[in-house]
Design a protein around this motif. Structure first.
Motif, PDB file in Angstrom:
ATOM      1  N   ASN A   1       0.842  -1.184   0.000  1.00 19.18           N
ATOM      2  CA  ASN A   1       0.000   0.000   0.000  1.00 19.18           C
ATOM      3  C   ASN A   1       0.890   1.253   0.000  1.00 19.18           C
ATOM      4  OD1 ASN A   1      -1.251   2.150   1.980  1.00 19.18           O
ATOM      5  ND2 ASN A   1      -2.942   1.135   0.923  1.00 19.18           N
ATOM      6  N   ALA A   2       0.649   2.170  -0.939  1.00 20.17           N
ATOM      7  CA  ALA A   2       1.510   3.348  -1.102  1.00 20.17           C
ATOM      8  C   ALA A   2       1.657   4.185   0.177  1.00 20.17           C
ATOM      9  CB  ALA A   2       1.019   4.207  -2.261  1.00 20.17           C
ATOM     10  N   PRO A   3       0.580   4.510   0.899  1.00 21.16           N
ATOM     11  CA  PRO A   3       0.768   5.271   2.138  1.00 21.16           C
ATOM     12  C   PRO A   3       1.611   4.504   3.174  1.00 21.16           C
ATOM     13  CG  PRO A   3      -1.494   5.476   1.410  1.00 21.16           C
ATOM     14  CD  PRO A   3      -0.850   4.420   0.541  1.00 21.16           C
ATOM     15  N   PHE A   4       1.450   3.182   3.231  1.00 23.54           N
ATOM     16  CA  PHE A   4       2.252   2.399   4.181  1.00 23.54           C
ATOM     17  C   PHE A   4       3.724   2.401   3.779  1.00 23.54           C
ATOM     18  CE2 PHE A   4       4.375  -1.466   5.555  1.00 23.54           C
ATOM     19  CZ  PHE A   4       4.266  -1.324   6.932  1.00 23.54           C
ATOM     20  N   THR A   5       4.030   2.192   2.495  1.00 20.19           N
ATOM     21  CA  THR A   5       5.431   2.166   2.075  1.00 20.19           C
ATOM     22  C   THR A   5       6.082   3.534   2.266  1.00 20.19           C
ATOM     23  OG1 THR A   5       4.837   2.509  -0.252  1.00 20.19           O
ATOM     24  CG2 THR A   5       5.137   0.234   0.470  1.00 20.19           C
ATOM     25  N   HIS A   6       5.309   4.607   2.078  1.00 21.23           N
ATOM     26  CA  HIS A   6       5.824   5.952   2.329  1.00 21.23           C
ATOM     27  C   HIS A   6       6.139   6.123   3.826  1.00 21.23           C
ATOM     28  CE1 HIS A   6       6.392  10.251   1.832  1.00 21.23           C
ATOM     29  NE2 HIS A   6       5.551  10.442   2.828  1.00 21.23           N
ATOM     30  N   LEU A   7       5.223   5.692   4.676  1.00 20.29           N
ATOM     31  CA  LEU A   7       5.440   5.776   6.121  1.00 20.29           C
ATOM     32  C   LEU A   7       6.644   4.939   6.535  1.00 20.29           C
ATOM     33  CD1 LEU A   7       4.590   6.648   8.970  1.00 20.29           C
ATOM     34  CD2 LEU A   7       3.037   4.674   8.993  1.00 20.29           C
ATOM     35  N   LEU A   8       6.780   3.747   5.986  1.00 23.62           N
ATOM     36  CA  LEU A   8       7.918   2.884   6.296  1.00 23.62           C
ATOM     37  C   LEU A   8       9.228   3.554   5.899  1.00 23.62           C
ATOM     38  CD1 LEU A   8       9.081   0.198   7.245  1.00 23.62           C
ATOM     39  CD2 LEU A   8       8.598  -0.722   4.958  1.00 23.62           C
ATOM     40  N   ALA A   9       9.284   4.136   4.710  1.00 22.18           N
ATOM     41  CA  ALA A   9      10.498   4.815   4.257  1.00 22.18           C
ATOM     42  C   ALA A   9      10.846   5.996   5.171  1.00 22.18           C
ATOM     43  CB  ALA A   9      10.322   5.297   2.819  1.00 22.18           C
ATOM     44  N   ARG A  10       9.852   6.787   5.540  1.00 14.66           N
ATOM     45  CA  ARG A  10      10.098   7.936   6.433  1.00 14.66           C
ATOM     46  C   ARG A  10      10.545   7.468   7.814  1.00 14.66           C
ATOM     47  NH1 ARG A  10       5.859  11.983   7.079  1.00 14.66           N
ATOM     48  NH2 ARG A  10       7.605  13.198   7.884  1.00 14.66           N
ATOM     49  N   THR A  11       9.983   6.370   8.298  1.00 19.93           N
ATOM     50  CA  THR A  11      10.364   5.823   9.599  1.00 19.93           C
ATOM     51  C   THR A  11      11.814   5.354   9.569  1.00 19.93           C
ATOM     52  OG1 THR A  11       8.080   5.150  10.021  1.00 19.93           O
ATOM     53  CG2 THR A  11       9.792   4.090  11.338  1.00 19.93           C
ATOM     54  N   ILE A  12      12.196   4.657   8.514  1.00 18.03           N
ATOM     55  CA  ILE A  12      13.587   4.190   8.385  1.00 18.03           C
ATOM     56  C   ILE A  12      14.541   5.375   8.321  1.00 18.03           C
ATOM     57  CG2 ILE A  12      15.209   3.005   6.851  1.00 18.03           C
ATOM     58  CD1 ILE A  12      12.826   1.100   6.152  1.00 18.03           C
ATOM     59  N   GLU A  13      14.192   6.408   7.566  1.00 23.50           N
ATOM     60  CA  GLU A  13      15.021   7.612   7.503  1.00 23.50           C
ATOM     61  C   GLU A  13      15.177   8.241   8.888  1.00 23.50           C
ATOM     62  OE1 GLU A  13      13.256  10.287   4.674  1.00 23.50           O
ATOM     63  OE2 GLU A  13      13.495   8.860   3.037  1.00 23.50           O
ATOM     64  N   TRP A  14      14.077   8.327   9.625  1.00 24.59           N
ATOM     65  CA  TRP A  14      14.088   8.967  10.939  1.00 24.59           C
ATOM     66  C   TRP A  14      15.007   8.238  11.913  1.00 24.59           C
ATOM     67  CZ3 TRP A  14      12.019   7.520  15.812  1.00 24.59           C
ATOM     68  CH2 TRP A  14      12.002   8.541  16.755  1.00 24.59           C
ATOM     69  N   VAL A  15      14.904   6.908  11.979  1.00 23.49           N
ATOM     70  CA  VAL A  15      15.718   6.173  12.943  1.00 23.49           C
ATOM     71  C   VAL A  15      17.172   6.038  12.495  1.00 23.49           C
ATOM     72  CG1 VAL A  15      13.779   4.898  13.928  1.00 23.49           C
ATOM     73  CG2 VAL A  15      15.085   3.875  12.065  1.00 23.49           C
ATOM     74  N   SER A  16      17.451   6.326  11.224  1.00 22.54           N
ATOM     75  CA  SER A  16      18.815   6.212  10.694  1.00 22.54           C
ATOM     76  C   SER A  16      19.645   7.466  10.913  1.00 22.54           C
ATOM     77  CB  SER A  16      18.762   5.907   9.196  1.00 22.54           C
ATOM     78  OG  SER A  16      18.111   4.693   8.956  1.00 22.54           O
ATOM     79  N   ARG A  17      19.015   8.535  11.378  1.00 23.99           N
ATOM     80  CA  ARG A  17      19.769   9.792  11.584  1.00 23.99           C
ATOM     81  C   ARG A  17      20.772   9.668  12.696  1.00 23.99           C
ATOM     82  NH1 ARG A  17      14.891  13.908  11.804  1.00 23.99           N
ATOM     83  NH2 ARG A  17      13.715  12.890  10.208  1.00 23.99           N
TER      84      ARG A  17
END
Length: 64
Positions: A48-64
């Motif tokens: 689902n596009a909104p879920f994959t977008h949220l997953l990508a943003r979450t990974i970016e956030w925790v990778s900082r």
């Protein structure tokens, strides 16, 4: 799932015939941050596009 809501920000919930539950949360831990994102249970949900977008943003956030 049990979450200490005084220290945790719940940003996602899910609902089904079984009821409502927490599907995403985050909080600070020491010098870092912890995030939990509960994935969908089927291919349609995972792709689902909104879920994959949220997953990508979450990974970016925790990778900082």
């Amino acid at each position: 799932m049990k979450v200490n809501d005084k220290e945790t920000t719940i940003f996602l919930t899910s609902a089904s015939e079984e009821g409502q539950s927490i599907a995403g949360w985050f909080h600070a831990h020491g010098q870092g941050q912890v995030c939990c994102l509960i994935p969908a249970h089927n291919e349609d949900g995972l792709l689902n596009a909104p879920f994959t977008h949220l997953l990508a943003r979450t990974i970016e956030w925790v990778s900082r």
